[in-house]
Scaffold this motif. Structure first.
Motif, PDB file in Angstrom:
ATOM      1  N   ILE A 107       0.844  -1.192   0.000  1.00 22.03           N
ATOM      2  CA  ILE A 107       0.000   0.000   0.000  1.00 22.03           C
ATOM      3  C   ILE A 107       0.878   1.240   0.000  1.00 22.03           C
ATOM      4  O   ILE A 107       1.963   1.255   0.580  1.00 22.03           O
ATOM      5  CB  ILE A 107      -0.897   0.015   1.256  1.00 22.03           C
ATOM      6  N   GLU A 108       0.378   2.277  -0.655  1.00 26.33           N
ATOM      7  CA  GLU A 108       1.110   3.541  -0.726  1.00 26.33           C
ATOM      8  C   GLU A 108       1.444   4.052   0.678  1.00 26.33           C
ATOM      9  O   GLU A 108       0.628   3.951   1.593  1.00 26.33           O
ATOM     10  CB  GLU A 108       0.177   4.564  -1.363  1.00 26.33           C
ATOM     11  N   THR A 109       2.622   4.609   0.807  1.00 25.50           N
ATOM     12  CA  THR A 109       3.075   5.070   2.133  1.00 25.50           C
ATOM     13  C   THR A 109       2.065   5.985   2.814  1.00 25.50           C
ATOM     14  O   THR A 109       1.814   5.864   4.012  1.00 25.50           O
ATOM     15  CB  THR A 109       4.405   5.839   1.993  1.00 25.50           C
ATOM     16  N   LYS A 110       1.498   6.873   2.023  1.00 24.35           N
ATOM     17  CA  LYS A 110       0.578   7.855   2.600  1.00 24.35           C
ATOM     18  C   LYS A 110      -0.616   7.142   3.254  1.00 24.35           C
ATOM     19  O   LYS A 110      -0.997   7.435   4.381  1.00 24.35           O
ATOM     20  CB  LYS A 110       0.108   8.805   1.505  1.00 24.35           C
ATOM     21  N   ASN A 111      -1.184   6.194   2.525  1.00 24.10           N
ATOM     22  CA  ASN A 111      -2.345   5.475   3.059  1.00 24.10           C
ATOM     23  C   ASN A 111      -1.970   4.598   4.242  1.00 24.10           C
ATOM     24  O   ASN A 111      -2.758   4.391   5.156  1.00 24.10           O
ATOM     25  CB  ASN A 111      -2.985   4.613   1.970  1.00 24.10           C
ATOM     26  N   ARG A 112      -0.749   4.091   4.181  1.00 25.26           N
ATOM     27  CA  ARG A 112      -0.303   3.257   5.299  1.00 25.26           C
ATOM     28  C   ARG A 112      -0.228   4.084   6.578  1.00 25.26           C
ATOM     29  O   ARG A 112      -0.697   3.673   7.629  1.00 25.26           O
ATOM     30  CB  ARG A 112       1.069   2.662   4.987  1.00 25.26           C
ATOM     31  N   SER A 113       0.363   5.280   6.449  1.00 26.56           N
ATOM     32  CA  SER A 113       0.476   6.132   7.636  1.00 26.56           C
ATOM     33  C   SER A 113      -0.899   6.488   8.175  1.00 26.56           C
ATOM     34  O   SER A 113      -1.113   6.542   9.378  1.00 26.56           O
ATOM     35  CB  SER A 113       1.199   7.432   7.321  1.00 26.56           C
ATOM     36  N   LYS A 114      -1.828   6.710   7.251  1.00 32.23           N
ATOM     37  CA  LYS A 114      -3.183   7.069   7.675  1.00 32.23           C
ATOM     38  C   LYS A 114      -3.803   5.918   8.479  1.00 32.23           C
ATOM     39  O   LYS A 114      -4.395   6.129   9.537  1.00 32.23           O
ATOM     40  CB  LYS A 114      -4.010   7.395   6.425  1.00 32.23           C
ATOM     41  N   THR A 115      -3.651   4.698   7.967  1.00 31.37           N
ATOM     42  CA  THR A 115      -4.209   3.530   8.661  1.00 31.37           C
ATOM     43  C   THR A 115      -3.598   3.393  10.049  1.00 31.37           C
ATOM     44  O   THR A 115      -4.286   3.179  11.043  1.00 31.37           O
ATOM     45  CB  THR A 115      -3.906   2.251   7.855  1.00 31.37           C
ATOM     46  N   GLN A 116      -2.286   3.554  10.082  1.00 29.92           N
ATOM     47  CA  GLN A 116      -1.598   3.439  11.365  1.00 29.92           C
ATOM     48  C   GLN A 116      -2.099   4.494  12.348  1.00 29.92           C
ATOM     49  O   GLN A 116      -2.366   4.212  13.509  1.00 29.92           O
ATOM     50  CB  GLN A 116      -0.098   3.608  11.126  1.00 29.92           C
ATOM     51  N   GLU A 117      -2.279   5.702  11.843  1.00 25.62           N
ATOM     52  CA  GLU A 117      -2.740   6.782  12.702  1.00 25.62           C
ATOM     53  C   GLU A 117      -4.163   6.521  13.189  1.00 25.62           C
ATOM     54  O   GLU A 117      -4.490   6.747  14.362  1.00 25.62           O
ATOM     55  CB  GLU A 117      -2.658   8.093  11.934  1.00 25.62           C
ATOM     56  N   ASP A 118      -5.024   6.030  12.288  1.00 28.35           N
ATOM     57  CA  ASP A 118      -6.405   5.718  12.681  1.00 28.35           C
ATOM     58  C   ASP A 118      -6.445   4.684  13.795  1.00 28.35           C
ATOM     59  O   ASP A 118      -7.287   4.735  14.685  1.00 28.35           O
ATOM     60  CB  ASP A 118      -7.201   5.185  11.480  1.00 28.35           C
ATOM     61  N   PHE A 119      -5.529   3.766  13.710  1.00 21.01           N
ATOM     62  CA  PHE A 119      -5.472   2.718  14.734  1.00 21.01           C
ATOM     63  C   PHE A 119      -4.995   3.317  16.062  1.00 21.01           C
ATOM     64  O   PHE A 119      -5.623   3.146  17.108  1.00 21.01           O
ATOM     65  CB  PHE A 119      -4.513   1.622  14.270  1.00 21.01           C
ATOM     66  N   ILE A 120      -3.905   4.052  15.986  1.00 19.12           N
ATOM     67  CA  ILE A 120      -3.330   4.636  17.202  1.00 19.12           C
ATOM     68  C   ILE A 120      -4.310   5.573  17.883  1.00 19.12           C
ATOM     69  O   ILE A 120      -4.394   5.638  19.100  1.00 19.12           O
ATOM     70  CB  ILE A 120      -2.020   5.374  16.844  1.00 19.12           C
ATOM     71  N   LYS A 121      -5.095   6.276  17.050  1.00 18.67           N
ATOM     72  CA  LYS A 121      -6.015   7.258  17.632  1.00 18.67           C
ATOM     73  C   LYS A 121      -7.384   6.664  17.959  1.00 18.67           C
ATOM     74  O   LYS A 121      -8.343   7.393  18.184  1.00 18.67           O
ATOM     75  CB  LYS A 121      -6.152   8.446  16.687  1.00 18.67           C
ATOM     76  N   ASP A 122      -7.485   5.357  17.975  1.00 18.43           N
ATOM     77  CA  ASP A 122      -8.752   4.680  18.303  1.00 18.43           C
ATOM     78  C   ASP A 122      -9.889   5.016  17.339  1.00 18.43           C
ATOM     79  O   ASP A 122     -11.049   4.946  17.705  1.00 18.43           O
ATOM     80  CB  ASP A 122      -9.212   5.022  19.738  1.00 18.43           C
ATOM     81  N   ASN A 123      -9.577   5.400  16.101  1.00 18.89           N
ATOM     82  CA  ASN A 123     -10.652   5.599  15.131  1.00 18.89           C
ATOM     83  C   ASN A 123     -11.048   4.274  14.501  1.00 18.89           C
ATOM     84  O   ASN A 123     -12.207   4.046  14.187  1.00 18.89           O
ATOM     85  CB  ASN A 123     -10.214   6.560  14.023  1.00 18.89           C
ATOM     86  N   VAL A 124     -10.078   3.417  14.259  1.00 15.92           N
ATOM     87  CA  VAL A 124     -10.326   2.083  13.713  1.00 15.92           C
ATOM     88  C   VAL A 124      -9.749   1.065  14.697  1.00 15.92           C
ATOM     89  O   VAL A 124      -8.548   1.066  14.951  1.00 15.92           O
ATOM     90  CB  VAL A 124      -9.634   1.913  12.343  1.00 15.92           C
ATOM     91  N   PRO A 125     -10.619   0.207  15.276  1.00 19.58           N
ATOM     92  CA  PRO A 125     -10.086  -0.689  16.306  1.00 19.58           C
ATOM     93  C   PRO A 125      -9.291  -1.890  15.787  1.00 19.58           C
ATOM     94  O   PRO A 125      -8.364  -2.337  16.453  1.00 19.58           O
ATOM     95  CB  PRO A 125     -11.333  -1.160  17.063  1.00 19.58           C
ATOM     96  N   ILE A 126      -9.668  -2.420  14.603  1.00 20.68           N
ATOM     97  CA  ILE A 126      -9.021  -3.667  14.165  1.00 20.68           C
ATOM     98  C   ILE A 126      -8.165  -3.440  12.924  1.00 20.68           C
ATOM     99  O   ILE A 126      -8.633  -2.875  11.931  1.00 20.68           O
ATOM    100  CB  ILE A 126     -10.077  -4.749  13.835  1.00 20.68           C
ATOM    101  N   ILE A 127      -6.913  -3.895  12.973  1.00 24.41           N
ATOM    102  CA  ILE A 127      -6.051  -3.833  11.794  1.00 24.41           C
ATOM    103  C   ILE A 127      -5.713  -5.259  11.359  1.00 24.41           C
ATOM    104  O   ILE A 127      -5.288  -6.076  12.180  1.00 24.41           O
ATOM    105  CB  ILE A 127      -4.735  -3.089  12.099  1.00 24.41           C
ATOM    106  N   VAL A 128      -5.950  -5.541  10.074  1.00 23.25           N
ATOM    107  CA  VAL A 128      -5.565  -6.837   9.528  1.00 23.25           C
ATOM    108  C   VAL A 128      -4.312  -6.578   8.695  1.00 23.25           C
ATOM    109  O   VAL A 128      -4.349  -5.792   7.750  1.00 23.25           O
ATOM    110  CB  VAL A 128      -6.673  -7.428   8.641  1.00 23.25           C
ATOM    111  N   ALA A 129      -3.194  -7.207   9.066  1.00 25.20           N
ATOM    112  CA  ALA A 129      -1.924  -6.765   8.489  1.00 25.20           C
ATOM    113  C   ALA A 129      -0.933  -7.900   8.293  1.00 25.20           C
ATOM    114  O   ALA A 129      -1.038  -8.956   8.908  1.00 25.20           O
ATOM    115  CB  ALA A 129      -1.296  -5.721   9.407  1.00 25.20           C
TER     116      ALA A 129
END
Ligand code: ADP
Ligand code: ZN
Length: 709
Positions: A264-286
């Motif tokens: 995945i593009e770096t930009k989108n990856r950082s966004k996903t990571q941030e969403d997880f860290i900030k409790d916006n998205v609880p589950i990450i499949v990785a």
């Protein structure tokens, strides 16, 4: 600068914790004494405080070298949230941002400066650093220095220049990778051969361990996430494609998840990571590409959809769960299909032999019939004496027998073969096989030749596997996989240490994992769910408004303690673990208001809720339980028990305090109160008593004084 306080005072003041974890204090004192050291602790073990506290206590700036650029920002935010001056400089900043940090640095305003290894080696930066006072260097993820380690970084290999240029500044190297070769490499390359090595236990008792068969995996995963609704978790998959598929299925089943992999593009990856860290998205499949830069403390489950490649990786991945010390459920799915795929990967790799051997070990872990934690800790060179009680094997144990004699035969053969043979040869020897190579090598001459011929070849395999798991022997991967006897093995062979192993015929059918449809037993927690939820929402609002991850504001552990103890004034709030002076000042009031609001509302529906927690303590007091017993039974701090007693005294529910404190303590505290006064703050009294008597006890005497004039 806090050079006059003790490390423990700094811990409470800045981080809000009451006690050090094992070794933290020794390490801090050694750094303060200008000594180099090497710190080996598991992920989540609490490495950071080991250099952060010396940094706070000393003049000058402590330089922290870390390869994880993505983490620096959060680490600096966390420090700032505790009132500690920190900054980072790395390639993500523009010229102006960097300049601003440099000017703060020159003004002597920064206690901790996080730098990437590239930046550190930059000429201009070197000149900068030479012009300021440096109190120490922390080399985080220090295993990256070793080509032997699993994560070698070229830039790390140049860090030897630190000792050349700053010979008197102490270096603290920190890592979660323990093996001896890497350890020696780190010392050698950083030129800190004299450094003392501090190794803590790798045990993480709050992580439950379970292995399930890899069939209908998605159905099983759904059950796991269902019992963690709203909580954060990671699901590791082998392939990018399955990450996307599993995430899509979860989303269509009503769970909020996102996927993450290197494609995945770096930009989108950082966004996903941030969403997880900030409790916006609880589950990450990785894929395992995810997690290196994750310092999130409230991960409540970690699932391995597929068999991991090796135990090191697996342990590091599950180690990302439960950093706050609260329970985290970990489940690995095991299938032979995965073994085949991973074998192929290993065959193609440069370190084929090692990779295959490591794969074998994790496979053995997955198939084990002994306490899984024992296997893991044995792998890291530790000898856990008791079974853990928090893994699927412990919760559903197989049949065991006394196998001391059998094992002694095996061990004795290993000794007589001078620790020069692998598993196959060993079995041939103890079974007295007639294969020609045994005769050619003279193995038929040794005393234990044929001593175990009554046991079948497969049963011997089974025993040897368990001997490995129990840590009586180990495999020397770098010496043709020969078997070596460990300290524990010597105890069995020479001192008659008893060995209990699983009877082979019970395990003949191979892997029989224990399905557990019931939710896992979690640690006892007596907190109000409703209140916890309100506090979580409040935390999220504050975090979003400040642009920091929620765990930077308070950890889950702090919120749960608040939801259990209902602190309703700043004194009580200061007793909560994780509430230091700065956070008390910054957030104490809003959280107290939220708790009061909740209690007021609950009173309408449930008049007993206010004070419930105090009344439970009262009940135990009436049953003549001691304070340590109450703390243990209720899973709360002794300090909290004392603060309950203080409340009960104020409410006239307890009249006498002599049985909770020694006469000497009462006299000392009363004298201190007389000198200092007893208005709001307890800290001056605590300081006056030279930090020898805890806050809870002081509070009790203060309350008693108020009631009794
Ligand atoms: P590591 O770097 O070893 O992975 P961290 O330094 O990030 O671990 O610490 C892990 C967690 O443990 C953090 O949330 C930290 O606040 C907490 N922690 C560290 N030391 C203590 C302590 N003495 N008491 C309570 N919590 C602690
Ligand atoms: Zn166990």
């Amino acid at each position: 600068m806090d050079s006059n306080s003790a490390p423990l005072t700094i811990l409470k003041k800045h981080f809000g914790f009451d006690t050090f974890r094992p070794m933290q204090e020794e390490i801090i004192l050694s750094v303060l004494n200008g000594k180099n050291c090497l710190v080996i602790m598991p992920t989540g073990g609490g490495k950071s405080i080991c250099f952060q506290i010396p940094a706070i206590m000393q003049e000058g700036t402590f330089i922290v070298v870390s390869p994880l650029i993505a983490l620096m920002k959060d680490q600096v935010e966390s420090l700032k949230a505790n009132g500690i001056e920190a900054a980072f400089i790395n390639s993500t900043q523009n010229f102006h941002e960097e300049k601003e940090q440099l000017s703060r640095l020159n003004d002597g305003k920064i206690k901790l400066l996080y730098l990437s290894p590239e930046k550190l080696q930059n000429r201009a930066m070197y000149d900068q650093l030479k012009s300021i006072k440096i109190s120490g260097f922390a080399i985080d993820e220090a295993h990256c220095i070793s080509t032997w380690g699993h994560d070698f970084r070229e830039e790390y290999s140049k860090l030897h220049f630190l000792k050349d240029k700053w010979p008197d500044v102490p270096i603290v190297a920190l890592t979660a990778t323990a093996d001896k070769i890497t350890r020696r490499d780190i010392q050698k390359q950083l030129k800190i051969d004299d450094s003392k090595i501090y190794i803590t236990s790798f045990d993480r008792p709050n992580l439950s361990l379970q292995v399930l068969p890899g069939q209908k995996v998605y159905q099983q995963v759904k059950k796991i996430v269902a019992r963690h609704r709203g909580e954060s978790g990671i699901i590791y998959c082998l392939s990018r494609k399955s990450c996307e598929e599993v995430s899509a299925k979860l989303n269509s089943d009503g769970y909020n998840s996102a996927f993450y992999h290197a494609g995945i593009e770096t930009k989108n990856r950082s966004k996903t990571q941030e969403d997880f860290i900030k409790d916006n998205v609880p589950i990450i499949v990785a894929t395992i590409a995810f997690g290196m830069g994750i310092d999130k403390s409230n991960i409540r489950f970690v699932i391995h959809y597929n068999l991991p490649k090796n135990i090191e990786g697996y342990y590091q991945e599950i180690g990302r769960g439960g950093r706050d010390g609260l329970p985290c459920e970990t489940v690995m799915f095991y299938s032979f299909r995965d073994v085949m795929i991973l074998r192929d990967f290993a065959e193609e790799s440069k370190q084929k032999e090692i990779q295959l051997a490591k794969l074998k070990r994790i496979q053995q872990y997955a198939e084990a019939e002994v306490c899984r934690r024992k296997i893991l800790l044995t792998y890291f060179g530790e000898d856990l004496k008791e079974d853990c009680g928090n893994c699927d094997v412990c919760n559903n144990p197989p049949n065991v027998e006394d196998a001391t004699i059998t094992i002694q035969k095996g061990l004795s053969a290993i000794v007589r073969l001078k620790e020069k043979v692998g598993i196959g040869t060993l079995i041939d020897v103890v079974r007295g096989s007639q294969k020609s190579y045994l005769f050619q090598n003279g193995y038929n001459q040794i005393k234990t030749f044929g001593a175990g011929k009554d046991i079948s070849y497969t049963d011997w395999q089974h025993y040897i596997l368990q001997m490995l798991h129990h840590g009586y022997i180990e495999i020397a991967y770098d010496q043709n996989h020969v078997l070596k006897i460990t300290e524990a093995g010597n105890e069995v062979l020479f001192n008659g240490r008893q060995v209990k192993l699983v009877k082979p015929h019970d395990a003949k059918d191979g892997f029989q994992p224990y399905l557990k449809p019931e939710p896992q037993k979690t640690q006892k927690q007596e907190f109000e769910e409703g209140l916890f939820e309100s506090l979580r929402k409040l935390r999220k609002q504050i975090a979003d408004s400040k642009g920091v991850p929620p765990y930077v504001v308070f950890s889950d552990a702090s919120l749960k303690e608040m939801a259990a103890d209902h602190p309703i004034n700043s004194q009580e709030m200061s007793l909560i673990s994780g509430v230091g002076d700065f956070k008390l000042e910054e957030y104490g009031e809003v959280f107290i208001v939220e708790i009061q609001k909740y209690l007021a509302n609950s009173e309408v529906n449930n008049s007993s809720i206010r004070g419930k927690t105090y009344l439970q303590t009262l009940k135990l007091i009436k049953e003549s339980k001691t304070i340590p017993e109450i703390a243990k039974a209720r899973n709360i701090h002794e300090n909290t028990v004392y603060s309950h007693l203080a409340y009960l005294v104020e409410k006239n529910l307890i009249k006498d305090i002599n049985s909770f404190l020694s006469n000497e303590e009462i006299v000392l505290i009363q004298a201190a109160i007389k000198t200092i006064g007893n208005d709001e703050a307890l800290k001056p009294i605590f300081d006056h008593l030279e930090e020898k008597i805890g806050y809870g006890k002081i509070k009790l005497v203060v309350s008693y004084g108020k009631v009794n004039g």
